[in-house]
Motif scaffolding. Sequence first.
Motif, PDB file in Angstrom:
ATOM      1  N   PHE A  81       0.858  -1.390   0.110  1.00  0.00           N
ATOM      2  CA  PHE A  81      -0.104   0.142   0.114  1.00  0.00           C
ATOM      3  C   PHE A  81       0.799   1.354  -0.009  1.00  0.00           C
ATOM      4  CE2 PHE A  81      -2.664   3.143   2.199  1.00  0.00           C
ATOM      5  CZ  PHE A  81      -3.750   3.371   1.305  1.00  0.00           C
ATOM      6  N   GLU A  84       1.974   1.656  -3.252  1.00  0.00           N
ATOM      7  CA  GLU A  84       1.026   2.272  -4.389  1.00  0.00           C
ATOM      8  C   GLU A  84       0.842   3.874  -3.965  1.00  0.00           C
ATOM      9  OE1 GLU A  84      -3.020   0.355  -4.607  1.00  0.00           O
ATOM     10  OE2 GLU A  84      -1.980  -1.061  -2.971  1.00  0.00           O
ATOM     11  N   ASP A  89      -0.874   4.552  -9.827  1.00  0.00           N
ATOM     12  CA  ASP A  89      -1.622   3.327 -10.510  1.00  0.00           C
ATOM     13  C   ASP A  89      -0.732   2.452 -11.232  1.00  0.00           C
ATOM     14  OD1 ASP A  89      -3.900   4.631  -9.937  1.00  0.00           O
ATOM     15  OD2 ASP A  89      -4.270   5.728 -11.820  1.00  0.00           O
ATOM     16  N   ARG A  90       0.518   2.570 -11.135  1.00  0.00           N
ATOM     17  CA  ARG A  90       1.366   1.567 -11.752  1.00  0.00           C
ATOM     18  C   ARG A  90       1.340   0.129 -11.222  1.00  0.00           C
ATOM     19  NH1 ARG A  90       8.009   2.456 -12.277  1.00  0.00           N
ATOM     20  NH2 ARG A  90       8.329   0.153 -13.017  1.00  0.00           N
ATOM     21  N   ILE A  91       1.166   0.259  -9.815  1.00  0.00           N
ATOM     22  CA  ILE A  91       1.313  -0.826  -8.913  1.00  0.00           C
ATOM     23  C   ILE A  91      -0.090  -2.016  -9.537  1.00  0.00           C
ATOM     24  CG2 ILE A  91       1.080  -1.941  -6.765  1.00  0.00           C
ATOM     25  CD1 ILE A  91       3.943  -1.178  -7.356  1.00  0.00           C
ATOM     26  N   VAL A  92      -1.361  -1.271  -9.558  1.00  0.00           N
ATOM     27  CA  VAL A  92      -2.660  -1.570  -9.815  1.00  0.00           C
ATOM     28  C   VAL A  92      -2.449  -2.195 -11.316  1.00  0.00           C
ATOM     29  CG1 VAL A  92      -4.842  -1.252 -10.032  1.00  0.00           C
ATOM     30  CG2 VAL A  92      -3.832  -0.268  -8.033  1.00  0.00           C
ATOM     31  N   ILE A 128      -2.725  -6.162  -3.078  1.00  0.00           N
ATOM     32  CA  ILE A 128      -3.219  -4.425  -3.448  1.00  0.00           C
ATOM     33  C   ILE A 128      -4.407  -4.022  -2.934  1.00  0.00           C
ATOM     34  CG2 ILE A 128      -3.370  -3.078  -5.734  1.00  0.00           C
ATOM     35  CD1 ILE A 128      -1.530  -5.254  -7.178  1.00  0.00           C
ATOM     36  N   GLU A 130      -7.159  -0.407  -2.575  1.00  0.00           N
ATOM     37  CA  GLU A 130      -7.471   1.059  -3.082  1.00  0.00           C
ATOM     38  C   GLU A 130      -6.839   1.911  -2.626  1.00  0.00           C
ATOM     39  OE1 GLU A 130     -12.141   0.565  -5.044  1.00  0.00           O
ATOM     40  OE2 GLU A 130     -11.981   0.890  -2.708  1.00  0.00           O
ATOM     41  N   ARG A 131      -6.500   3.096  -3.154  1.00  0.00           N
ATOM     42  CA  ARG A 131      -5.832   4.264  -2.551  1.00  0.00           C
ATOM     43  C   ARG A 131      -6.528   5.278  -3.009  1.00  0.00           C
ATOM     44  NH1 ARG A 131      -2.813   7.050  -6.186  1.00  0.00           N
ATOM     45  NH2 ARG A 131      -2.797   6.170  -8.040  1.00  0.00           N
TER      46      ARG A 131
END
Length: 284
Positions: A81, A84, A89-92, A128, A130-131
């Motif tokens: 997290f 993130e 958004d790269r991680i998602v 992963i 939400e952020r």
Amino acid sequence: MDQAVCCYRHPDRETGIRCTRCDKPICPECMVNASVGFHCRDCVNQRGGTHVQPRTIAGGSVTSDPFLITKILIGLNVLVFVLELALGDRIVDDFGLYAKCVDLQTLQPARCGVSDGEWYRVLTSAFIHERPSPVHIGFNMLSLWWIGAPLEQRLGRSRYIALYFVSALGASAAVLVIAPGALTIGASGAIFGLFGATAVYMRRMRYDMRPVIALLVLNIIFSFTWANVSWQGHLGGLLTGTVLAIGMLYAPRERRNLVQWGTCAAVLLVTLAVSAIAVSQVTS
């Protein structure tokens, strides 16, 4: 209604297990594995202090820190997290669960997702959240601690690890079958597997099932009524965790390891096969 039976050394802990020598009720912490059933610590001491490795109700080793794996899982989720928040958004995009990615500019399928060989997504997506709001990860990590830590103590580390990760894969398989076009992230599928296992454990120990059933019903209702919640992953994880826990907690003592790890292997193969079939339907 049956009167609750409590451990002779820990009167605050209900139990359905008794010493096979003296018939005293014993909790998982006080159980010592014997050739037939469990012995209490008093009976072991009376036999001359013979050292016998204490075991959990599922046959796992009793450790000095029975919550270590749960702490590590929470730490990994928090670490991801933080990444993130730093990388956006790269991680998602790189690690979330997609069957097939879509280029948002052309609206055409892009070369990414499980259907393009990125099978790691079926597992990495479970770490992963939400952020930037911490609500999603906060709720999941609290649930992981409340449900997972006691379950780790009762199953043992290796069985708990298998339960968690295979439940996560089962959740991903359900998503690929029912909602292959959706982006799915979060640890809740694996956590629902822990919910199912907790229900099986309480049934095995003959505890009052009403609290855990009420909690499960509330969470299932939440899954179907709250926006952007993957009910597919929740049900997939719940089913997977329940089946695994039945194999772990109801395995006959004479062939316990064979039944337990055989169940894990069988469920793992089924989840991978179901995922592969679902992905092949997407590509075709």
